[in-house]
Scaffold this motif. Structure first.
Motif, mmCIF file in Angstrom:
data_model
loop_
_atom_site.group_PDB
_atom_site.id
_atom_site.type_symbol
_atom_site.label_atom_id
_atom_site.label_comp_id
_atom_site.label_asym_id
_atom_site.label_seq_id
_atom_site.Cartn_x
_atom_site.Cartn_y
_atom_site.Cartn_z
ATOM 1 N N MET A 250 -7.720 51.732 -0.126
ATOM 2 C CA MET A 250 -7.100 52.883 0.528
ATOM 3 C C MET A 250 -6.891 52.622 2.013
ATOM 4 S SD MET A 250 -7.785 55.615 2.727
ATOM 5 C CE MET A 250 -9.588 55.667 2.731
ATOM 6 N N ASP A 251 -7.888 52.060 2.668
ATOM 7 C CA ASP A 251 -7.798 51.826 4.107
ATOM 8 C C ASP A 251 -6.667 50.850 4.426
ATOM 9 O OD1 ASP A 251 -8.615 52.319 6.708
ATOM 10 O OD2 ASP A 251 -10.130 50.744 6.709
ATOM 11 N N LEU A 252 -6.526 49.807 3.637
ATOM 12 C CA LEU A 252 -5.433 48.858 3.843
ATOM 13 C C LEU A 252 -4.077 49.533 3.661
ATOM 14 C CD1 LEU A 252 -6.949 45.779 1.993
ATOM 15 C CD2 LEU A 252 -6.270 45.816 4.403
ATOM 16 N N GLN A 253 -3.958 50.351 2.623
ATOM 17 C CA GLN A 253 -2.686 51.042 2.411
ATOM 18 C C GLN A 253 -2.409 52.051 3.520
ATOM 19 O OE1 GLN A 253 -2.851 52.176 -2.001
ATOM 20 N NE2 GLN A 253 -0.816 51.325 -1.687
ATOM 21 N N HIS A 254 -3.454 52.702 3.998
ATOM 22 C CA HIS A 254 -3.257 53.651 5.096
ATOM 23 C C HIS A 254 -2.746 52.947 6.342
ATOM 24 C CE1 HIS A 254 -4.637 56.509 8.328
ATOM 25 N NE2 HIS A 254 -4.015 57.320 7.519
ATOM 26 N N GLN A 255 -3.075 51.655 6.464
ATOM 27 C CA GLN A 255 -2.566 50.850 7.585
ATOM 28 C C GLN A 255 -1.202 50.235 7.247
ATOM 29 O OE1 GLN A 255 -4.178 50.501 10.491
ATOM 30 N NE2 GLN A 255 -6.007 51.619 9.898
ATOM 31 N N THR A 256 -0.609 50.693 6.136
ATOM 32 C CA THR A 256 0.684 50.208 5.611
ATOM 33 C C THR A 256 0.621 48.746 5.184
ATOM 34 O OG1 THR A 256 1.708 49.564 7.722
ATOM 35 C CG2 THR A 256 1.943 51.879 7.051
ATOM 36 N N LEU A 257 -0.564 48.245 4.893
ATOM 37 C CA LEU A 257 -0.731 46.875 4.412
ATOM 38 C C LEU A 257 -0.773 46.889 2.883
ATOM 39 C CD1 LEU A 257 -3.350 45.598 7.001
ATOM 40 C CD2 LEU A 257 -0.924 45.040 6.906
ATOM 41 N N HIS A 258 0.340 47.288 2.290
ATOM 42 C CA HIS A 258 0.385 47.446 0.836
ATOM 43 C C HIS A 258 0.245 46.108 0.118
ATOM 44 C CE1 HIS A 258 1.396 51.646 1.331
ATOM 45 N NE2 HIS A 258 2.308 51.295 2.219
ATOM 46 N N ARG A 259 0.825 45.076 0.667
ATOM 47 C CA ARG A 259 0.712 43.749 0.051
ATOM 48 C C ARG A 259 -0.746 43.288 0.052
ATOM 49 N NH1 ARG A 259 4.390 39.044 -0.406
ATOM 50 N NH2 ARG A 259 3.165 37.108 -0.379
ATOM 51 N N ALA A 260 -1.411 43.420 1.186
ATOM 52 C CA ALA A 260 -2.817 43.007 1.272
ATOM 53 C C ALA A 260 -3.684 43.832 0.328
ATOM 54 C CB ALA A 260 -3.317 43.136 2.706
#
Length: 504
Positions: A250-260
């Protein structure tokens, strides 16, 4: 905050008590951290929330000692000991004689730029690091002790606690967001609660990290290390291992790091050997709850630091994320085939984050599954007999078995294999029909010389294909290709655009 703790804070802020080194003061909703020289000193805030109580000195000492106990095994390079701030006739002293008035967790300080949150801020979250991150979390969970607790009850209690906290946060979060979160979270919970209980019986509820987001991961000698595990509540620290991972995703996606985020999930799933594929049915709820917790903490931290409203926008964005995580998105199956070197894995990794529900499709790769079946590291080269017809069939059976489980859990799947035999392509199409999901087959092509150059120049890749393999494959009759053909002998961005036109 008590007057006595305020005095301790002022004492720890004084460079004179750190050998003259300047002091950086970091505040969280539950702690004060003082960074000076090569040390980091942490005290618990004298606060009490519905879910966290640090109101007495005895409790704060106990919690710091528990924090040391939880974190030192995973991060011995950081965690040192717990010492008192004492008072005598000369005033306050760090670790001296006299009556303890506060307790301090003493740690070795690491460079702030080594925090994963800072790595992300510098746009340095690479695919390799994301893979390492997923693997590190899997190892952490493998070493976590099992707990006898009902996973459904644990999650239900968290939703109830969030409802209680949100009841006083309508102004900060928005009444509509709060109401939507509650109703949709309970509906999702009703659907997956039997699964959560079953997972408890299977040993998937453990004493986990509990607070696994980017600010609680650090690079030490180039490897991701979790620290600052949740210590104040054994119930909150006891959870489903996928729920633990969900905070990081969730935290990665919240940072718009969807690929990661997608790569982290895929790496973690691979390390689980397929045992966690069915658990993905619970992932939307887990992601939403983790986002809700971050929203709550934002509001509470503002209140504790007397900066009400400063984080409202961020908290609202977490609530919006929770809503998107719970959105319905029918699963689908995509197969990417072609000879070795055509770029199947490269394309699949680009497509995966954008397919289906958060955080995207599970990417199943034949090269990785082959190594897993052989019981070797993905980078270990396998002998030629590992590529016999019988072995190849085992790999394709494994891919289909995992894909069927994942699709049934509601997550999309991308299968990445050569699919050179017509029967292999027919079988994967039949799988989609059996699962009741949409299917797209993509066949990648490039000149033999291009393929040879690509496989020859590969480094640190699970594929064992070399120029001789490409030469053999190029001579095979692959039959009629009914899948959409794409030439990969050009720019990657153009290929990805064309592929998205097909799958959307």
């Amino acid at each position: 905050m008590s007057d006595e703790q305020d005095e301790v804070i002022q004492f720890l802020l004084n460079p004179a008590h750190h050998g003259g080194a300047p002091v950086d003061h970091v505040e969280t909703h539950g702690a004060h951290i003082f960074l000076a020289g090569d040390e980091a000193l942490k005290i618990k805030r004298a606060v009490s929330y519905d879910y966290m109580d640090f109101s007495t000195l005895d409790i704060r000492e106990k919690m710091l000692r528990r924090e040391l106990e939880l974190n030192q095994p995973a991060a011995p390079e950081i965690y040192r000991d717990v010492i008192p701030v004492t008072r005598n006739e000369d005033g306050l002293n760090l670790g001296g004689s006299g009556e303890p008035v506060e307790w301090v967790l003493r740690m070795w300080r690491f460079p702030q730029e080594a925090e994963l949150s800072q790595v992300v801020a510098r746009c340095e979250m690479t695919d390799r690091l994301a893979e390492d991150l997923g693997q590190a979390v899997a190892r952490y969970h493998a070493q976590s002790s099992r707990r006898d607790a009902d996973g459904a009850r644990l999650i239900g209690e968290i939703i109830e606690e969030l409802e209680t906290a949100f009841s006083g946060m309508g102004q900060q979060l928005g009444d509509a967001r709060v109401a939507q979160f509650s109703s949709r979270a309970w509906r999702a919970f009703d659907r997956v609660s039997p699964l959560l209980t079953d997972r408890s019986a299977a040993g998937r509820v453990r004493r986990c990290h509990g607070d696994l987001h980017l600010r609680n991961l650090v690079l030490i000698d180039g490897r991701p290390v979790p620290f600052d595990a949740l210590e104040f509540d054994e119930t909150l620290g006891t959870c489903d291992i996928l729920y633990d991972l969900a905070f990081l995703v969730m935290d990665l996606q919240h940072q718009t790091l969807h690929r990661a985020a997608n790569i982290v999930l895929n790496a973690w799933l691979f390390e689980q050997g397929g045992a966690e594929d069915g658990s993905l049915a619970a992932l939307p709820l887990f992601l939403a709850i983790r986002a809700g917790i971050r929203a709550m903490v934002d509001v509470q931290t503002d209140a504790a630091a007397h900066r009400e409203g400063q984080s409202n926008k961020d908290a609202q964005s977490y609530m919006d994320y929770a809503g998107r995580a719970l959105d319905d998105a029918p699963p689908r199956l995509i197969a990417v085939g072609g000879l070795s070197g055509t770029g199947k894995t490269t394309l699949a990794r680009c497509l995966a984050p954008e397919i289906g529900r958060f955080p995207g499709a599970v990417h199943l790769r034949s090269d990785l599954e082959r190594k897993a079946l052989a019981g070797v590291d993905p980078l270990e080269h396998l002998p030629e007999d590992a590529y016999s017809a019988a072995s190849a069939q085992d790999v394709y059976d494994r891919l289909q078995e995992r894909a069927e489980t994942i699709l049934a859990a509601g997550q999309s799947v991308i299968l990445d294999a050569t699919f050179m035999a017509p029967a292999e392509r027919e079988t994967v199409a039949s799988l989609a029909q059996r699962a009741g999901v949409d299917f797209t087959g993509i066949w990648l092509e490039a000149p033999e010389k291009t393929l040879t150059n690509r496989v020859t120049n590969r480094r640190e890749d699970a594929s064992d294909a070399d120029a001789s393999v490409v030469a053999k494959q190029s001579k095979r009759d692959v039959g009629d290709i009914a899948w959409t053909r794409l030439d990969t002998n050009g720019e990657l961005n153009d290929l990805v655009t064309r592929a998205f036109d097909i799958v959307r």
